[in-house]
Design an enzyme around this catalytic site. Structure first.
Site, mmCIF file in Angstrom:
data_model
loop_
_atom_site.group_PDB
_atom_site.id
_atom_site.type_symbol
_atom_site.label_atom_id
_atom_site.label_comp_id
_atom_site.label_asym_id
_atom_site.label_seq_id
_atom_site.Cartn_x
_atom_site.Cartn_y
_atom_site.Cartn_z
ATOM 1 N N HIS A 86 -1.075 -1.607 -3.973
ATOM 2 C CA HIS A 86 -2.745 -1.223 -3.698
ATOM 3 C C HIS A 86 -2.528 0.423 -3.499
ATOM 4 C CE1 HIS A 86 -6.482 -1.840 -1.152
ATOM 5 N NE2 HIS A 86 -5.714 -1.168 0.067
ATOM 6 N N HIS A 145 -8.289 1.296 -4.191
ATOM 7 C CA HIS A 145 -9.456 1.373 -2.866
ATOM 8 C C HIS A 145 -9.485 2.037 -2.515
ATOM 9 C CE1 HIS A 145 -9.466 0.384 1.712
ATOM 10 N NE2 HIS A 145 -11.034 -0.154 1.336
ATOM 11 N N MET A 197 -11.621 4.466 -0.503
ATOM 12 C CA MET A 197 -12.403 4.985 0.709
ATOM 13 C C MET A 197 -13.221 6.396 0.989
ATOM 14 S SD MET A 197 -9.308 3.786 2.916
ATOM 15 C CE MET A 197 -8.323 3.344 2.142
ATOM 16 N N ASP A 203 -6.163 -6.443 4.202
ATOM 17 C CA ASP A 203 -5.903 -4.710 4.184
ATOM 18 C C ASP A 203 -6.052 -4.140 5.824
ATOM 19 O OD1 ASP A 203 -6.563 -1.848 2.350
ATOM 20 O OD2 ASP A 203 -5.091 -2.003 3.790
ATOM 21 N N GLY A 204 -4.383 -4.597 6.293
ATOM 22 C CA GLY A 204 -4.556 -3.267 7.646
ATOM 23 C C GLY A 204 -4.106 -4.239 8.843
ATOM 24 N N GLY A 205 -2.465 -3.487 8.611
ATOM 25 C CA GLY A 205 -2.146 -3.914 10.048
ATOM 26 C C GLY A 205 -1.459 -5.969 10.053
ATOM 27 N N GLY A 255 1.046 -1.692 4.674
ATOM 28 C CA GLY A 255 1.784 -0.765 3.935
ATOM 29 C C GLY A 255 2.670 0.155 4.711
ATOM 30 N N MET A 306 -8.370 8.364 -0.224
ATOM 31 C CA MET A 306 -9.175 8.626 1.071
ATOM 32 C C MET A 306 -9.614 10.363 0.792
ATOM 33 S SD MET A 306 -6.648 7.557 4.112
ATOM 34 C CE MET A 306 -6.654 5.500 4.583
ATOM 35 N N ASP A 330 -4.712 3.541 -1.700
ATOM 36 C CA ASP A 330 -5.398 4.296 -0.902
ATOM 37 C C ASP A 330 -5.909 5.409 -0.968
ATOM 38 O OD1 ASP A 330 -3.560 2.177 1.169
ATOM 39 O OD2 ASP A 330 -5.662 1.437 0.629
ATOM 40 N N MET A 366 -11.613 -6.239 5.393
ATOM 41 C CA MET A 366 -10.481 -4.967 5.792
ATOM 42 C C MET A 366 -10.217 -5.694 8.185
ATOM 43 S SD MET A 366 -10.019 -1.740 4.266
ATOM 44 C CE MET A 366 -9.925 -1.128 5.464
ATOM 45 N N GLY A 412 -8.552 4.587 6.662
ATOM 46 C CA GLY A 412 -8.757 5.864 7.244
ATOM 47 C C GLY A 412 -7.104 6.228 7.554
ATOM 48 N N PHE A 413 -6.327 5.301 7.882
ATOM 49 C CA PHE A 413 -5.421 5.111 8.544
ATOM 50 C C PHE A 413 -4.095 3.757 8.547
ATOM 51 C CE2 PHE A 413 -6.320 9.237 10.982
ATOM 52 C CZ PHE A 413 -8.057 8.812 11.337
ATOM 53 N N GLY A 414 -2.900 3.855 8.190
ATOM 54 C CA GLY A 414 -2.133 3.133 7.504
ATOM 55 C C GLY A 414 -1.123 2.545 9.098
ATOM 56 N N GLY A 415 -0.764 2.105 9.458
ATOM 57 C CA GLY A 415 0.416 1.716 10.581
ATOM 58 C C GLY A 415 -1.112 1.193 12.030
ATOM 59 N N SER A 455 1.111 -1.623 0.160
ATOM 60 C CA SER A 455 0.272 0.109 0.132
ATOM 61 C C SER A 455 0.930 1.519 -0.427
ATOM 62 C CB SER A 455 -0.741 0.146 0.844
ATOM 63 O OG SER A 455 -0.992 1.032 1.587
HETATM 64 C C1 DX5 Z 1 -6.182 1.675 6.127
HETATM 65 C C2 DX5 Z 1 -6.353 1.130 4.364
HETATM 66 C C3 DX5 Z 1 -4.629 0.212 3.808
HETATM 67 C C4 DX5 Z 1 -4.137 1.124 4.898
HETATM 68 C C5 DX5 Z 1 -2.701 -0.054 5.100
HETATM 69 O O1 DX5 Z 1 -7.191 2.804 5.626
HETATM 70 O O2 DX5 Z 1 -7.216 1.015 3.642
HETATM 71 O O3 DX5 Z 1 -4.567 -0.041 2.774
HETATM 72 O O4 DX5 Z 1 -2.715 1.425 3.859
HETATM 73 O O5 DX5 Z 1 -1.558 -0.005 6.099
HETATM 74 P P1 DX5 Z 1 -0.538 -0.733 7.622
HETATM 75 O O6 DX5 Z 1 0.261 -2.158 6.469
HETATM 76 O O7 DX5 Z 1 0.622 0.014 7.374
HETATM 77 O O8 DX5 Z 1 -1.665 -0.690 8.121
HETATM 78 ZN ZN ZN Z 2 -6.403 -0.312 1.506
#
Ligand code: DX5
Ligand code: ZN
Length: 225
Positions: free
Chosen positions: A39, A72, A74, A181-183, A203, A43, A41, A143, A148-151, A14
């Protein structure tokens, strides 16, 4: 098709976690290292709290890599933008079932552009929302964080949800991709693979440190599990 009889395993870094000051260079590094798709994202600051980027950025990075762009959205009511995202370089478009008043119509719009279609479910959304649209999608995005956020940290209830979806698809004789997707990190990706996910978004675990090393590590785990 993977040896497990499931659709082939793919890694989708991502770019939300990438360094936007050298995005072209990092895309090339991800491609060289063996990423399967990128990927992206998007937003809008309405459907999710953050604002990321849109069509101009996608247009400008399209020439940097031959990898498929897995977009993706959002975005609230994403049906308004399907043509534009198809036109700026997307290869697949995933929309949130919760963000569409008329999800069936939006999925038709995506398919009419010739792109692969995906539907995303937030952690709190039941699998039953797929009941009447499974034949409209090439991929279901589960999901594993609230969008909404990475990490963020992986939400544990996702594992059972992935397994139940894979069982349902198998029962229906469908080879639909399950994306998560996510974490997703090196130390938990085995959990989602074993549950039946086959497209892995990551990501921060890819773009923090050595992109090449991180992707190599993920691919080794893909082959081991
Ligand atoms: C969150 C995004 C994810 C995010 C993944 O809303 O859809 O794609 O960027 O980031 P990590 O892998 O750092 O959780
Ligand atoms: Zn995503």
């Amino acid at each position: 098709m993977g040896e497990s009889g499931l659709p082939a395993r793919k890694l989708a870094p991502s770019i939300l976690a990438a360094d936007f000051g050298k995005l072209g260079e990092q895309l090339k590094a991800a491609e060289m290292a063996g990423a399967d798709m990128i990927h992206i994202d998007v937003m809008d600051g309405d459907y999710v709290p953050s604002i990321s980027f849109g069509m101009p950025v996608i247009q400008s990075i399209r020439k940097e890599t031959r990898l498929p762009f897995d977009v993706h959205l959002m975005v609230t009511e994403p049906g308004r933008y399907i043509k534009e995202f198809a036109g700026c370089g997307a290869d697949s478009i995933t929309v949130h079932v919760e963000a569409c008043r008329h999800i069936d119509r939006v999925l038709h719009q995506i398919r009419e552009t010739g792109l692969r279609s995906g539907v995303a479910l937030n952690p709190g959304t039941s699998l039953s929302s797929l009941d009447y649209i499974l034949d409209q999608v090439d991929m279901v995005l589960i999901m594993t964080v609230n969008p909404g956020f990475g990490g963020q940290a992986y939400i544990d209830s996702s594992t059972d949800k992935i397994a139940r979806l894979r069982a349902r698809l198998t029962e229906l004789g469908l080879q639909t991709d399950i994306q998560v997707d996510g974490g997703i990190k090196k130390d938990n990706v085995h959990t989602v693979l074993q549950a039946g996910a086959n497209i892995i978004v990551s990501g921060t675990e890819v773009f923090r440190g050595s992109i090449a090393e991180n992707i190599k590590d993920f691919r080794e785990i893909f082959h081991k599990i």
